[in-house]
Design an enzyme around this catalytic site. Sequence first.
Site, PDB file in Angstrom:
ATOM      1  N   THR A 122       0.840  -1.195   0.000  1.00 43.19           N
ATOM      2  CA  THR A 122       0.000   0.000   0.000  1.00 43.19           C
ATOM      3  C   THR A 122       0.878   1.249   0.000  1.00 43.19           C
ATOM      4  OG1 THR A 122      -1.646  -1.197   1.280  1.00 43.19           O
ATOM      5  CG2 THR A 122      -1.859   1.187   1.217  1.00 43.19           C
ATOM      6  N   LYS A 173      -3.129  -4.057   8.134  1.00 38.89           N
ATOM      7  CA  LYS A 173      -4.123  -5.116   7.978  1.00 38.89           C
ATOM      8  C   LYS A 173      -5.485  -4.486   7.698  1.00 38.89           C
ATOM      9  CE  LYS A 173      -1.582  -8.320  10.856  1.00 38.89           C
ATOM     10  NZ  LYS A 173      -1.478  -9.035  12.138  1.00 38.89           N
TER      11      LYS A 173
END
Lengths: 211, 140
Positions: free
Chosen positions: B1, B53
Site C-alpha cells: 500500500t 491489515k
Amino acid sequence: MGWALALHGGAGRISKSSISPAAREASETVLQEFLDAGCAALSEGKSALDVVELVVRLLENCPLFNAGVGAVLTQRGTVEMEASIMDGATRKSGAVSGVSTVVNPISLARLVMEKTPHVYLAFEGAEAFAKDQGVETRDESYFITPGNKERLAKALEAGLVLLDHSVSTDGPEHGGSREVLQADGHSGRDYPYANGHAANGHPIAAGAEFE
Amino acid sequence: TVGCVAVDINGHCAAATSTGGLVNKMVGRIGDTPLIGAGTYANEFCAVSTTGKGEEIIRCLCAKEVASLMEYKYLPLKEATDTVIWKKLGEGNGGLIAVSSTGEVAMTFNTLGMFRACATEDGHRQIGIWKDACYDDDCP
C-alpha cells in the site's frame, strides 16, 4: 503554519535483518525522490489535492511498492487494485476497486470524484469508466512482477493470505518476512487444512509468518 | 500500500491511498484503502492515509477516527494518531500518516516498520523505515 507533506510505502513486520542494504537504499532513494517532488509542487503553490495525486502516481509507477506496477496478486494470479482520494476542503472523495488495467488507479479515483455523482466505482464499472475517460491502461501483465508471482506461488503452497504491506524488497527473494492476515488464531504450524482452504473453499488466514 | 497526505499553503488538506491489497487475497476482496473513513480521510482539520491489515483498519475506521478526535475531542494531531494506532488499532496491525491544517505531521505505526517520509515548509525532513530510523531530524 505552512505546507506539509507525508508519504508512505506500507507498514508491517519489516525487521532490519529482512532487508538487504541494497534494497533498503533503493527504497530510501525513491522515498527521498518522491518527497522532493511533492515538496517542490507544494512550494510552487499547487493544491494539496494535486500534490497527493502526483505523489501517489509516482509510488504507483514504482515497482518497489504494492500499488500500480508491482501490485500483489489474488489467489487466481490476477491483479485487483484499489485506490481512493479525498479533498478536505470540500470533503469530496472518489474511490475505485477491482481495477486490473488502469496504470494509475489514484487518478481514476479522482475522476470518479470529479466527473461522476458517485463516490465509489468497482470492477467492470470502474474499468468501463476508465475507458470512457480515456485514462492510460495496460495489459494486466504490465503490473505483474516476477517477485509477486513467486510470492503468490509460495503463499498458495503454504495456504496463507499474506499482508503485503510494502515493497518487493521485503519478499522471500530478499530473505524477508511476510505478514499474515490474522483471523482465526491458528498458527501456520498447527494449521489444520493442508490445502490452505476451509471447507467453504475460502483461503485460510493463519497467524504465522509466511516463511 | 502507498499513500500521501498534504496540506497546502492555503491550509487545505488532502489524502490519497492506493494498493494491490493482499497476496493470495480472494477475488473480489476489498480492503480499507478505497473505503473513505477507513483507509483515507480528509476534512478541514487533517488528512489521513493508512496502511496495514485492511480488515482491522476497517473495523477501527482509523482515518475518520483521527479526524473525529481532532474535531470533537480537540486533540492535537499527534495525540489523535497515537490514540488510534496504540489504543484502538491492535498492536502489529498497521500505521498511518497524517497532516493537520496547521502544518503538523504525524507518522505513527505499531508494526515493526513503515516505509515513510515527510517534510514541512520550515525545513523539517524525515525518511525512515523503522522507529529509530531518523536521518535528518527528530521524528515528528
